[in-house]
Scaffold this motif. Structure first.
Motif, PDB file in Angstrom:
ATOM      1  N   PRO A 277      14.771  -3.496  12.110  1.00  0.00           N
ATOM      2  CA  PRO A 277      16.037  -3.296  12.823  1.00  0.00           C
ATOM      3  C   PRO A 277      16.114  -1.971  13.583  1.00  0.00           C
ATOM      4  CG  PRO A 277      16.422  -4.098  10.588  1.00  0.00           C
ATOM      5  CD  PRO A 277      14.980  -3.702  10.664  1.00  0.00           C
ATOM      6  N   LYS A 278      15.275  -1.010  13.245  1.00  0.00           N
ATOM      7  CA  LYS A 278      15.259   0.279  13.937  1.00  0.00           C
ATOM      8  C   LYS A 278      14.392   0.244  15.195  1.00  0.00           C
ATOM      9  CE  LYS A 278      15.993   3.225   9.850  1.00  0.00           C
ATOM     10  NZ  LYS A 278      16.467   2.140   8.975  1.00  0.00           N
ATOM     11  N   GLY A 279      13.754  -0.878  15.450  1.00  0.00           N
ATOM     12  CA  GLY A 279      12.865  -0.953  16.586  1.00  0.00           C
ATOM     13  C   GLY A 279      11.471  -0.452  16.287  1.00  0.00           C
ATOM     14  N   PHE A 280      11.094  -0.426  15.018  1.00  0.00           N
ATOM     15  CA  PHE A 280       9.751  -0.014  14.610  1.00  0.00           C
ATOM     16  C   PHE A 280       8.885  -1.259  14.404  1.00  0.00           C
ATOM     17  CE2 PHE A 280      11.859   3.746  12.158  1.00  0.00           C
ATOM     18  CZ  PHE A 280      12.239   4.331  13.362  1.00  0.00           C
ATOM     19  N   ALA A 281       7.620  -1.160  14.726  1.00  0.00           N
ATOM     20  CA  ALA A 281       6.666  -2.219  14.386  1.00  0.00           C
ATOM     21  C   ALA A 281       6.266  -2.071  12.920  1.00  0.00           C
ATOM     22  CB  ALA A 281       5.439  -2.134  15.279  1.00  0.00           C
ATOM     23  N   VAL A 282       5.898  -3.192  12.301  1.00  0.00           N
ATOM     24  CA  VAL A 282       5.510  -3.183  10.890  1.00  0.00           C
ATOM     25  C   VAL A 282       4.183  -3.916  10.740  1.00  0.00           C
ATOM     26  CG1 VAL A 282       6.164  -3.752   8.517  1.00  0.00           C
ATOM     27  CG2 VAL A 282       7.938  -3.185  10.193  1.00  0.00           C
ATOM     28  N   ALA A 283       3.225  -3.253  10.086  1.00  0.00           N
ATOM     29  CA  ALA A 283       1.915  -3.852   9.800  1.00  0.00           C
ATOM     30  C   ALA A 283       1.797  -4.073   8.298  1.00  0.00           C
ATOM     31  CB  ALA A 283       0.795  -2.940  10.291  1.00  0.00           C
ATOM     32  N   TYR A 284       1.362  -5.262   7.901  1.00  0.00           N
ATOM     33  CA  TYR A 284       1.278  -5.632   6.494  1.00  0.00           C
ATOM     34  C   TYR A 284      -0.167  -5.938   6.106  1.00  0.00           C
ATOM     35  CZ  TYR A 284       6.269  -6.823   7.257  1.00  0.00           C
ATOM     36  OH  TYR A 284       7.596  -6.807   7.593  1.00  0.00           O
ATOM     37  N   THR A 285      -0.496  -5.704   4.842  1.00  0.00           N
ATOM     38  CA  THR A 285      -1.754  -6.160   4.273  1.00  0.00           C
ATOM     39  C   THR A 285      -1.498  -6.813   2.930  1.00  0.00           C
ATOM     40  OG1 THR A 285      -3.930  -5.502   3.417  1.00  0.00           O
ATOM     41  CG2 THR A 285      -2.187  -3.860   3.273  1.00  0.00           C
ATOM     42  N   ASP A 286      -2.289  -7.843   2.602  1.00  0.00           N
ATOM     43  CA  ASP A 286      -2.173  -8.464   1.277  1.00  0.00           C
ATOM     44  C   ASP A 286      -3.103  -7.810   0.256  1.00  0.00           C
ATOM     45  OD1 ASP A 286      -4.727  -9.417   1.821  1.00  0.00           O
ATOM     46  OD2 ASP A 286      -4.165 -11.533   1.863  1.00  0.00           O
TER      47      ASP A 286
ATOM     48  N   HIS B 247      -7.575  -1.033   2.497  1.00  0.00           N
ATOM     49  CA  HIS B 247      -6.820  -2.150   3.069  1.00  0.00           C
ATOM     50  C   HIS B 247      -5.618  -1.644   3.866  1.00  0.00           C
ATOM     51  CE1 HIS B 247      -8.428  -4.735  -0.478  1.00  0.00           C
ATOM     52  NE2 HIS B 247      -9.234  -4.817   0.554  1.00  0.00           N
ATOM     53  N   VAL B 248      -4.910  -0.664   3.318  1.00  0.00           N
ATOM     54  CA  VAL B 248      -3.740  -0.108   4.015  1.00  0.00           C
ATOM     55  C   VAL B 248      -4.157   0.556   5.321  1.00  0.00           C
ATOM     56  CG1 VAL B 248      -1.890   1.619   3.864  1.00  0.00           C
ATOM     57  CG2 VAL B 248      -2.409   0.163   1.894  1.00  0.00           C
TER      58      VAL B 248
ATOM     59  N   GLY C 280       3.064   0.145  -3.741  1.00  0.00           N
ATOM     60  CA  GLY C 280       3.277   1.589  -3.820  1.00  0.00           C
ATOM     61  C   GLY C 280       2.015   2.317  -4.232  1.00  0.00           C
ATOM     62  N   GLY C 281       1.282   1.729  -5.193  1.00  0.00           N
ATOM     63  CA  GLY C 281       0.006   2.317  -5.574  1.00  0.00           C
ATOM     64  C   GLY C 281      -0.981   2.289  -4.427  1.00  0.00           C
ATOM     65  N   ALA C 282      -0.952   1.215  -3.621  1.00  0.00           N
ATOM     66  CA  ALA C 282      -1.888   1.084  -2.508  1.00  0.00           C
ATOM     67  C   ALA C 282      -1.658   2.157  -1.452  1.00  0.00           C
ATOM     68  CB  ALA C 282      -1.768  -0.309  -1.890  1.00  0.00           C
ATOM     69  N   VAL C 283      -0.393   2.457  -1.138  1.00  0.00           N
ATOM     70  CA  VAL C 283      -0.160   3.472  -0.103  1.00  0.00           C
ATOM     71  C   VAL C 283      -0.487   4.872  -0.624  1.00  0.00           C
ATOM     72  CG1 VAL C 283       1.476   2.049   1.160  1.00  0.00           C
ATOM     73  CG2 VAL C 283       2.333   3.629  -0.584  1.00  0.00           C
ATOM     74  N   LEU C 284      -0.334   5.105  -1.928  1.00  0.00           N
ATOM     75  CA  LEU C 284      -0.775   6.395  -2.477  1.00  0.00           C
ATOM     76  C   LEU C 284      -2.296   6.488  -2.468  1.00  0.00           C
ATOM     77  CD1 LEU C 284       1.728   6.853  -5.445  1.00  0.00           C
ATOM     78  CD2 LEU C 284       1.809   7.908  -3.174  1.00  0.00           C
ATOM     79  N   ARG C 285      -2.963   5.369  -2.714  1.00  0.00           N
ATOM     80  CA  ARG C 285      -4.421   5.349  -2.596  1.00  0.00           C
ATOM     81  C   ARG C 285      -4.832   5.617  -1.145  1.00  0.00           C
ATOM     82  NH1 ARG C 285      -6.870   1.738  -5.996  1.00  0.00           N
ATOM     83  NH2 ARG C 285      -8.783   2.173  -4.825  1.00  0.00           N
ATOM     84  N   ALA C 286      -4.102   5.034  -0.196  1.00  0.00           N
ATOM     85  CA  ALA C 286      -4.394   5.273   1.217  1.00  0.00           C
ATOM     86  C   ALA C 286      -4.210   6.742   1.564  1.00  0.00           C
ATOM     87  CB  ALA C 286      -3.496   4.402   2.098  1.00  0.00           C
TER      88      ALA C 286
END
Length: 569
Positions: free
Chosen positions: A136-145, A206-207, A244-250
């Motif tokens: 909603p803020k006009g930001f793009a979002v990238a996801y990984t499984d 992955h992130v 959350g663990g994945a982004v801290l690993r990233a």
């Protein structure tokens, strides 16, 4: 560097948007929309169902929960999606990445939010956090499984999941997961458990792959504004639980400086020599916690008792553990006290233990440790430790199989798949399998695999915000976020740490009777932390102080209010 496969681009407008697939808040809170043809749903129907199930699995959309009123919103966000299978150089199987670019992308701000799915969920598993905040803020979002997801393979008909979510046979399409040599006797193959890649070891990579794919897709979506790079685009990584663990690993793996800020909510994060890894305390809880539930600590705890009395199964667990030499006490009461004392000695805190009783009643501890043991030991579907297997009963026909990608959690049972094996004919039939999984914690191969999941130290100037509930019974604060933050500070880093009283791990559980009254949702604190990270990057506002959110209080019997949240300013 990763390699990306064929890229699928789809438009989502006019009643089929990025955030809710056209369902809106009312539709997300309601029942799933039936497929027009249950045996062969379209890619669009599967996407809508996947988004719906991802929201329902993460957010509290109950009328008393306050979503859409006190916090959060689900506006219509038209735009485009780009998705592909990405593959790390050493990986046997790909991981799915997806980028959502809203039509109203803010070309002046140029922000990319990168998110990893919670748990072992599929590609939309972070939409209730990252998508809800950023789109909603006009930001793009990238996801990984994160190399997990619900691309289940069924050897009975030789089908898996294609890029568009539909089921296809091996050879007819590129599949999300294609195990070799799978037989009907092996049961259902699940990527997280059976890929042989040990995907958790690569969570951070992955992130970062998703971030690179996001920049590339912004180039494709808006060539007139290209190139989008880490130097001219703000990249914020966020995730919940395993995400959350994945982004801290990233953050620790980000040697190229891709990330500008990281917001981790209830992270499953491990630092070697600090705290405890998930497999250790989950396998312990699977064995001991059922025997402890007769203790007074669990009086009036939802799902721990029926009519005020401990269920016979818990007394049976205590007796069975004594027969196996795991407990010494003789009476059921003394056995409960002994089991509880052992858990406390391992670092479990009482607030977490009370909430962990819910995970006992839902059999989550066994479910998790089965999948993780197989992943750590790199076992295929026919060689799972403890004799376990995932099976689809004969009555689970094509209609259920068609829903697996959209509704599967990435770790069965669920969506018509059962967890088989690891049992005997005793009065406590699942105990043999639980004990075998617990004993695997002494296996050197498994321990070595867990060591590869330890977080590395992020760069000194990277803003990191960690949000955790003090009543988290699935990823207890004392085992994960607290030791991680302490480790960062001992190394001279300056993370922000918000500890949220009365918040537990699963906001979706707050709709359960007797549960929401005792707790608070965690998502609004994740949104607030993302707001503060963005304000710091955009406006230069100082990062917030640590907060114990001392004025927060349980929701109570009525509707959630802003006063109960007492969000940090």
């Amino acid at each position: 560097m990763p390699t990306f496969g064929d890229i699928r681009c789809t438009m989502h407008r006019h009643g089929d948007d990025l955030l809710s697939a056209g369902l809106g808040l009312r539709g997300l809170a309601g029942l799933a929309t039936p497929f027009a043809h249950p045996f062969s749903p379209t890619a669009a129907e599967l996407r809508r169902r996947a988004i719906h199930s991802s929201w329902k699995g993460i957010a509290d959309l109950d009328p008393l929960g306050g979503f859409g009123d006190v916090y959060g919103a689900v506006p219509d966000v038209p735009g485009r999606e780009y998705t592909t299978f990405a593959r790390l150089p050493h990986a046997r199987s790909p991981h799915r990445v997806l980028v959502q670019v809203p039509d109203a992308f803010d070309r002046r701000k140029r922000v990319l939010v990168v998110a990893a799915s919670s748990g072992s969920r599929g590609i939309y598993g972070a939409i209730a956090l990252a998508g809800c905040w950023g789109l909603p803020k006009g930001f793009a979002v990238a996801y990984t499984d994160k190399g997990a997801g619900s691309g289940y393979v069924d050897p009975a008909d030789g089908t898996g999941v294609a890029l568009d979510g539909t089921r296809a046979r091996t050879g007819d399409a590129v599949l999300e997961f294609e195990p070799e040599g799978l037989s009907v006797d092996d049961g259902i193959a699940v990527k997280h458990a059976h890929s042989g890649d040990h995907p958790e070891a690569d969570w951070g990579r992955h992130v970062l792959d998703a971030a690179r794919f996001g920049l590339a897709m912004l180039d494709r979506a808006m060539p007139e504004d290209a190139p989008f790079t880490a130097q001219n685009t703000i990249i914020i990584a966020t995730g919940l639980s395993n995400g959350g663990g994945a982004v801290l690993r990233a953050a620790g793996d980000d040697t190229m400086g891709l990330l500008d800020a990281v917001v981790a909510v209830a992270p499953n994060v491990y630092v070697e020599g600090h705290g405890r890894p998930l497999y250790d305390y989950a396998s312990e809880a699977s064995v001991l916690l059922p025997a402890a539930l007769a203790a007074p600590l669990f009086d009036e705890v939802p799902f721990a008792r029926v009519a005020g009395l401990p269920l016979p199964a818990w007394a049976l667990r205590g007796a069975a553990l004594r027969a196996h030499g795991r407990l010494a006490a003789q009476s059921p009461v003394a056995q409960a006290d002994e089991a509880l004392a052992m858990l406390r000695a391992g670092g479990w805190q009482d607030d977490a233990l009370r909430v962990a009783a819910t995970s006992v009643s839902l059999d989550l501890w066994r479910t998790i440790t089965v999948a993780y043991a197989s992943a750590y030991l790199r076992r295929g579907a026919g060689r799972m430790p403890g004799g376990f297997a995932y099976r689809a009963p004969p009555l689970a026909g094509a209609t259920l199989r068609a829903t697996w990608w959209a509704e599967g959690s990435g770790v069965p049972p669920g969506a018509g798949i059962v967890l088989a094996g690891g049992t005997d004919l005793s009065l406590d039939p699942t105990l043999p399998g639980r004990l075998s999984l617990r004993d695997l914690w002494q296996d050197d191969t498994l321990r070595d695999a867990v060591r590869t999941t330890a977080a590395a130290l992020p760069r000194d100037n990277l803003p990191i915000l960690v949000v955790q509930g003090t009543h988290d019974g699935m990823i207890p604060l004392a085992f994960s976020a607290a030791p991680y933050v302490a480790w960062l500070r001992a190394a001279g880093r300056r993370p922000v740490f918000w500890q949220v009283p009365h918040a537990q791990h699963f906001d979706a559980f707050l709709a359960f009777p007797g549960f929401g009254e005792r707790h608070l949702p965690l998502l609004p604190f994740g949104f607030a932390a993302l707001d503060r990270a963005w304000q710091h990057l955009d406006q230069g506002r100082a990062l917030p102080e640590d907060a114990a959110v001392r004025d927060a209080r349980p929701r109570g019997a009525g509707r959630l209010t802003a006063g109960a949240l007492a969000l940090p300013g």
